[in-house]
Design an enzyme around this catalytic site. Structure first.
Site, PDB file in Angstrom:
ATOM      1  N   ARG A 159       0.838  -1.208   0.000  1.00  0.00           N
ATOM      2  CA  ARG A 159       0.000   0.000   0.000  1.00  0.00           C
ATOM      3  C   ARG A 159       0.868   1.251   0.000  1.00  0.00           C
ATOM      4  O   ARG A 159       0.579   2.232  -0.669  1.00  0.00           O
ATOM      5  CB  ARG A 159      -0.883   0.023   1.245  1.00  0.00           C
ATOM      6  N   PHE A 164     -11.448  -4.578  -5.961  1.00  0.00           N
ATOM      7  CA  PHE A 164     -11.527  -5.392  -4.733  1.00  0.00           C
ATOM      8  C   PHE A 164     -10.977  -4.549  -3.570  1.00  0.00           C
ATOM      9  O   PHE A 164     -10.068  -4.960  -2.852  1.00  0.00           O
ATOM     10  CB  PHE A 164     -10.720  -6.692  -4.865  1.00  0.00           C
ATOM     11  N   SER A 224     -17.710  -5.654  -4.398  1.00  0.00           N
ATOM     12  CA  SER A 224     -19.075  -6.183  -4.482  1.00  0.00           C
ATOM     13  C   SER A 224     -19.834  -5.976  -3.179  1.00  0.00           C
ATOM     14  O   SER A 224     -21.034  -6.229  -3.117  1.00  0.00           O
ATOM     15  CB  SER A 224     -19.030  -7.671  -4.838  1.00  0.00           C
ATOM     16  N   ASP A 235      -6.549  -6.710  -6.347  1.00  0.00           N
ATOM     17  CA  ASP A 235      -6.232  -7.480  -5.125  1.00  0.00           C
ATOM     18  C   ASP A 235      -7.414  -8.385  -4.789  1.00  0.00           C
ATOM     19  O   ASP A 235      -8.110  -8.177  -3.791  1.00  0.00           O
ATOM     20  CB  ASP A 235      -5.923  -6.517  -3.966  1.00  0.00           C
ATOM     21  N   CYS A 295      -3.404 -14.070  -3.702  1.00  0.00           N
ATOM     22  CA  CYS A 295      -3.147 -14.590  -2.354  1.00  0.00           C
ATOM     23  C   CYS A 295      -3.511 -16.061  -2.283  1.00  0.00           C
ATOM     24  O   CYS A 295      -3.703 -16.619  -1.211  1.00  0.00           O
ATOM     25  CB  CYS A 295      -3.912 -13.785  -1.303  1.00  0.00           C
TER      26      CYS A 295
HETATM   27  N1  SAH Z   1      -7.387  -4.683  -1.203  1.00  0.00           N
HETATM   28  C1  SAH Z   1      -8.042  -4.881   0.076  1.00  0.00           C
HETATM   29  C2  SAH Z   1      -8.334  -6.340   0.375  1.00  0.00           C
HETATM   30  C3  SAH Z   1      -9.163  -7.043  -0.665  1.00  0.00           C
HETATM   31  S1  SAH Z   1     -10.089  -8.375  -0.007  1.00  0.00           S
HETATM   32  C4  SAH Z   1      -7.209  -4.232   1.163  1.00  0.00           C
HETATM   33  O1  SAH Z   1      -6.087  -3.766   0.904  1.00  0.00           O
HETATM   34  O2  SAH Z   1      -7.665  -4.183   2.303  1.00  0.00           O
HETATM   35  C5  SAH Z   1     -11.095  -8.843  -1.337  1.00  0.00           C
HETATM   36  C6  SAH Z   1     -12.336  -7.986  -1.557  1.00  0.00           C
HETATM   37  O3  SAH Z   1     -12.917  -8.418  -2.780  1.00  0.00           O
HETATM   38  C7  SAH Z   1     -13.450  -8.110  -0.516  1.00  0.00           C
HETATM   39  O4  SAH Z   1     -13.753  -6.832  -0.022  1.00  0.00           O
HETATM   40  C8  SAH Z   1     -14.662  -8.677  -1.276  1.00  0.00           C
HETATM   41  O5  SAH Z   1     -15.887  -8.066  -0.895  1.00  0.00           O
HETATM   42  C9  SAH Z   1     -14.332  -8.310  -2.682  1.00  0.00           C
HETATM   43  N2  SAH Z   1     -14.860  -9.159  -3.756  1.00  0.00           N
HETATM   44  C10 SAH Z   1     -14.863 -10.515  -3.825  1.00  0.00           C
HETATM   45  N3  SAH Z   1     -15.298 -10.925  -5.037  1.00  0.00           N
HETATM   46  C11 SAH Z   1     -15.576  -9.796  -5.754  1.00  0.00           C
HETATM   47  C12 SAH Z   1     -16.040  -9.558  -7.071  1.00  0.00           C
HETATM   48  N4  SAH Z   1     -16.279 -10.569  -7.921  1.00  0.00           N
HETATM   49  N5  SAH Z   1     -16.183  -8.285  -7.471  1.00  0.00           N
HETATM   50  C13 SAH Z   1     -15.925  -7.248  -6.630  1.00  0.00           C
HETATM   51  N6  SAH Z   1     -15.466  -7.422  -5.385  1.00  0.00           N
HETATM   52  C14 SAH Z   1     -15.294  -8.682  -4.935  1.00  0.00           C
END
Ligand code: SAH
Length: 395
Positions: free
Chosen positions: A211, A227, A250, A299, A339
């Protein structure tokens, strides 16, 4: 002491100091160990190999506490391991300008099954195996003794507990927890963390240094954070003077939390937009609308927990990376992660390369990324390296 004797030739991984014994390697059990209690692992010819925790329900039948036959597994043993893990974090100065970090990273800190994250003055504990469960109360007392803190909240609600035959379990373990969400500082930025209901133990601490990296490359750029969850990357991009940041997830709750974190840092709300939806669909929509960005972060959640799901995961990664390459302006930057334990760094790089190829764009890798150093990887436990990322620049 009960013993688990291995089949001939199945001691090899233990001789390399890998901490797991699978059920298929076991020849016989002598004694009547309870779930999570300690037993000795013996080779087929009766030699001591290791002392381990017994997991009767799991395919991973035992996890090693120690390879030293003279070392008893007791409170003193765990005191040493926890002290060692905490002092390693001090060595790295992980905590500078940061009051949230992982104190115990399970196998990689010599305590299989135990995750402990520190959020300001609260510890959040995850016990994932029969062994860590058996010692949970002892571990909790030692954690308070060695940190001087008072509050531990338990988040043992990960699915893997079911494989161990353990029920899901959450709630205060020590102290009175009446302050969720709480506010943490990470690299001088503030975030609220809902450790009672958030993902994992509440926050993705493993992305801390990545980050920060994004903060340093955001100046004047139009950023798309896919995400975004509670806005870890989005907040950093805004703090790094991004021209605009679009945060996509989402989950409407995650987006609301992301907006709160932007406001908490007094960042320019006018440059920030959130959009609820499925990243796979939204990237297509952006492509059809001929939208473009200077910096895109991908991510996603874990697509492949184990190697068995790697192929399906590969299709998912390729899809979003291909679309992201198309949406980038010339010279634009893609910061892309996986991950998934089942997709290693070499495979991930191949997937991203084939995404660029099929998108018809040239790009080069500027940096290889990994999990933050408070999520160490024991050399004999490569499974501990789960987060990998690439910074790619489009030609
Ligand atoms: N980048 C974030 C962590 C990501 S965790 C950080 O630094 O804190 C993954 C995220 O993806 C979650 O919030 C989940 O709600 C979202 N997610 C999962 N599948 C998804 C999809 N198909 N489209 C959009 N968001 C999604």
């Amino acid at each position: 002491m009960p013993t688990l004797t291995l089949k001939p030739g199945r001691e090899k991984s233990l001789l390399r100091r890998h901490p797991w014994i699978f059920s298929g390697a076991v020849d016989r059990l002598d004694g009547d160990p309870g779930s999570g209690t300690t037993l000795d692992l013996l080779s087929a010819d009766g030699q001591f190999l290791a002392r381990a925790a017994y997991s009767p329900s799991s395919q991973i039948r035992a996890r090693v506490w120690t390879f030293d036959p003279s070392e008893p597994v007791d409170a003193d043993f765990f005191r040493k391991r926890i002290r060692n893990a905490i002092s390693a974090r001090d060595t790295w100065h992980v905590a500078q300008a940061t009051d949230a970090l992982r104190l115990i990273h399970a196998e990689s800190d010599g305590i299989p099954g135990l995750i402990v994250d520190r959020y300001a003055d609260t510890l959040v504990l995850q016990s994932l195996t029969a062994g860590s469960e058996y010692w949970k109360e002892t571990l909790a007392s030692l954690l308070l003794e060695l940190t001087g803190l008072q509050d531990i909240y338990e988040r043992s609600d990960a699915d893997v507990r079911e494989l161990e035959g353990l029920p899901l379990c959450t709630g205060p373990l020590r102290g009175s927890i009446n302050h969720s969400p709480l506010t943490i500082t990470e690299n001088n930025l503030k975030f609220t963390v809902n450790f009672t209901t958030g993902h994992k133990t509440g926050f993705y601490l493993d992305q801390r240094q990545n980050r920060r990296l994004v903060r340093g490359m955001s100046d004047g750029r139009d950023v798309l954070d896919c995400f975004c969850y509670t806005g870890g990357f989005s907040v950093n991009a805004l703090a790094g003077a991004a021209k605009s940041v679009l945060s996509v997830d989402s989950s409407a709750d995650a987006l609301a939390h992301c907006r709160e974190n932007v406001a908490l840092n007094s960042l320019p709300v006018s440059r920030h937009t959130t959009l609820e939806g499925d990243v796979f669909q939204l990237l297509r929509k952006f492509r059809d609308e001929a939208r473009s960005f200077d910096l895109i972060i991908l991510d996603p959640p874990k697509f492949a927990p184990t190697a068995a799901q790697a192929e399906k995961a590969a299709r998912g990664y390729k899809d979003i990376n291909l679309l992201a390459f198309k949406l980038l302006r010339p010279g634009g930057i893609l910061v892309t992660f996986s991950c998934s334990g089942g997709v290693d760094a070499a495979l991930f790089q191949k997937i991203v390369a084939s995404a660029a190829l099929d998108a018809g764009v040239g790009a080069r890798i500027l940096e290889h990324l990994e999990q933050a150093p408070d999520h160490p990887v024991a050399l004999q436990f490569p499974e501990g390296a789960y987060l990998k990322g690439l910074v790619c620049q489009k030609n």
